[in-house]
Design a protein around this motif. Structure first.
Motif, mmCIF file in Angstrom:
data_model
loop_
_atom_site.group_PDB
_atom_site.id
_atom_site.type_symbol
_atom_site.label_atom_id
_atom_site.label_comp_id
_atom_site.label_asym_id
_atom_site.label_seq_id
_atom_site.Cartn_x
_atom_site.Cartn_y
_atom_site.Cartn_z
ATOM 1 N N ASN A 33 5.223 -10.216 23.877
ATOM 2 C CA ASN A 33 5.926 -9.979 25.133
ATOM 3 C C ASN A 33 6.971 -8.902 24.871
ATOM 4 O O ASN A 33 7.696 -8.965 23.873
ATOM 5 C CB ASN A 33 6.618 -11.254 25.628
ATOM 6 N N LEU A 34 7.046 -7.917 25.774
ATOM 7 C CA LEU A 34 7.977 -6.799 25.588
ATOM 8 C C LEU A 34 9.136 -6.898 26.569
ATOM 9 O O LEU A 34 8.931 -7.212 27.751
ATOM 10 C CB LEU A 34 7.252 -5.465 25.825
ATOM 11 N N PHE A 35 10.330 -6.609 26.074
ATOM 12 C CA PHE A 35 11.532 -6.628 26.921
ATOM 13 C C PHE A 35 12.421 -5.443 26.580
ATOM 14 O O PHE A 35 12.625 -5.141 25.396
ATOM 15 C CB PHE A 35 12.361 -7.901 26.674
ATOM 16 N N LYS A 36 12.973 -4.807 27.622
ATOM 17 C CA LYS A 36 14.089 -3.895 27.371
ATOM 18 C C LYS A 36 15.263 -4.740 26.902
ATOM 19 O O LYS A 36 15.419 -5.891 27.356
ATOM 20 C CB LYS A 36 14.491 -3.184 28.664
ATOM 21 N N VAL A 37 16.118 -4.178 26.043
ATOM 22 C CA VAL A 37 17.245 -4.963 25.536
ATOM 23 C C VAL A 37 18.140 -5.414 26.694
ATOM 24 O O VAL A 37 18.756 -6.493 26.641
ATOM 25 C CB VAL A 37 18.032 -4.189 24.457
ATOM 26 N N SER A 38 18.165 -4.643 27.767
ATOM 27 C CA SER A 38 19.006 -5.004 28.913
ATOM 28 C C SER A 38 18.409 -6.139 29.746
ATOM 29 O O SER A 38 19.057 -6.654 30.646
ATOM 30 C CB SER A 38 19.227 -3.782 29.800
ATOM 31 N N GLU A 39 17.166 -6.537 29.440
ATOM 32 C CA GLU A 39 16.504 -7.558 30.263
ATOM 33 C C GLU A 39 16.133 -8.815 29.495
ATOM 34 O O GLU A 39 15.605 -9.754 30.084
ATOM 35 C CB GLU A 39 15.232 -6.962 30.891
ATOM 36 N N ARG A 71 25.832 -0.294 21.395
ATOM 37 C CA ARG A 71 26.619 -1.384 22.002
ATOM 38 C C ARG A 71 25.766 -2.324 22.833
ATOM 39 O O ARG A 71 26.046 -3.509 22.931
ATOM 40 C CB ARG A 71 27.736 -0.808 22.880
ATOM 41 N N LYS A 72 24.731 -1.755 23.455
ATOM 42 C CA LYS A 72 23.812 -2.613 24.215
ATOM 43 C C LYS A 72 23.215 -3.678 23.308
ATOM 44 O O LYS A 72 23.132 -4.847 23.661
ATOM 45 C CB LYS A 72 22.663 -1.766 24.768
ATOM 46 N N PHE A 73 22.745 -3.237 22.129
ATOM 47 C CA PHE A 73 22.159 -4.196 21.192
ATOM 48 C C PHE A 73 23.209 -5.203 20.742
ATOM 49 O O PHE A 73 22.932 -6.395 20.652
ATOM 50 C CB PHE A 73 21.562 -3.464 19.986
ATOM 51 N N LYS A 74 24.409 -4.696 20.479
ATOM 52 C CA LYS A 74 25.466 -5.589 20.006
ATOM 53 C C LYS A 74 25.747 -6.687 21.028
ATOM 54 O O LYS A 74 25.890 -7.856 20.684
ATOM 55 C CB LYS A 74 26.730 -4.763 19.735
#
Ligand SMILES: Cc1cc2nc3c(=O)[nH]c(=O)nc-3n(C[C@H](O)[C@H](O)[C@H](O)COP(=O)(O)O)c2cc1C
Length: 141
Positions: A33-39, A71-74
């Motif tokens: 399953n694939l997800f954007k880090v923001s989702e 920072r998104k990943f963090k």
């Protein structure tokens, strides 16, 4: 076996790499399953046996490289405690320490990083195939 692939992509390369990795994993009987880090959410990774985290390389091309939008990943990576994880980044010229920095981010969220690879943007398919082969070897050892 089930994988989750979390990525961020500015111009599409890392998204394509994530899709190519999913295709390669499928050849070994591993669904993704694939997800954007923001989702992505904690629930999304709850049942995963393997979590891959992928970013693009941001820097001055030969120095100061880091995961793009670090920072998104963090802030948005889910709890990865007890999860086997792998990291990948796409790059143009030189990824520098991007993969190490991504590894640290994943470890800070509890993940156990068992592998990773920097994938040159002009050979996304080849990089995805090599990373998958390495991971399958580690997982079946
Ligand atoms: C602002 C910016 C900075 C970049 N810095 C680097 C760099 O320091 N080293 C490198 O090899 N590639 C660098 N790149 C190239 C990207 O990492 C590469 O094209 C990557 O595959 C883009 O992924 P994406 O299409 O998923 O956004 C940079 C790209 C951008 C837009």
């Amino acid at each position: 076996m089930q994988a989750v692939i979390i990525y961020d992509s500015l111009t599409g390369n890392t998204r394509r790499a994530a899709n190519d990795i999913a295709d390669e994993l499928y050849r070994f009987g591993i669904g993704s399953n694939l997800f954007k880090v923001s989702e992505v959410s904690d629930a999304a990774v709850a049942g995963a046996d393997l979590v891959l985290v992928g970013s693009w390389t941001d820097g001055l091309f030969v120095v100061a490289q880091k995961p793009g939008r670090r920072r998104k990943f963090k802030h948005l990576l889910p709890d990865l405690t007890g999860k086997r994880c792998a990291v990948f980044c796409t790059f143009a010229l030189n990824p520098g320490n991007t993969l190490n920095k991504l590894t640290k981010l994943v470890e800070a969220h509890g993940g156990d990083v068992v592998g990773g690879m920097s994938i040159r943007r002009d050979d996304l398919e080849g990089g995805a195939a090599e990373l998958t082969q390495r991971l399958v070897a580690v997982l079946s050892a």
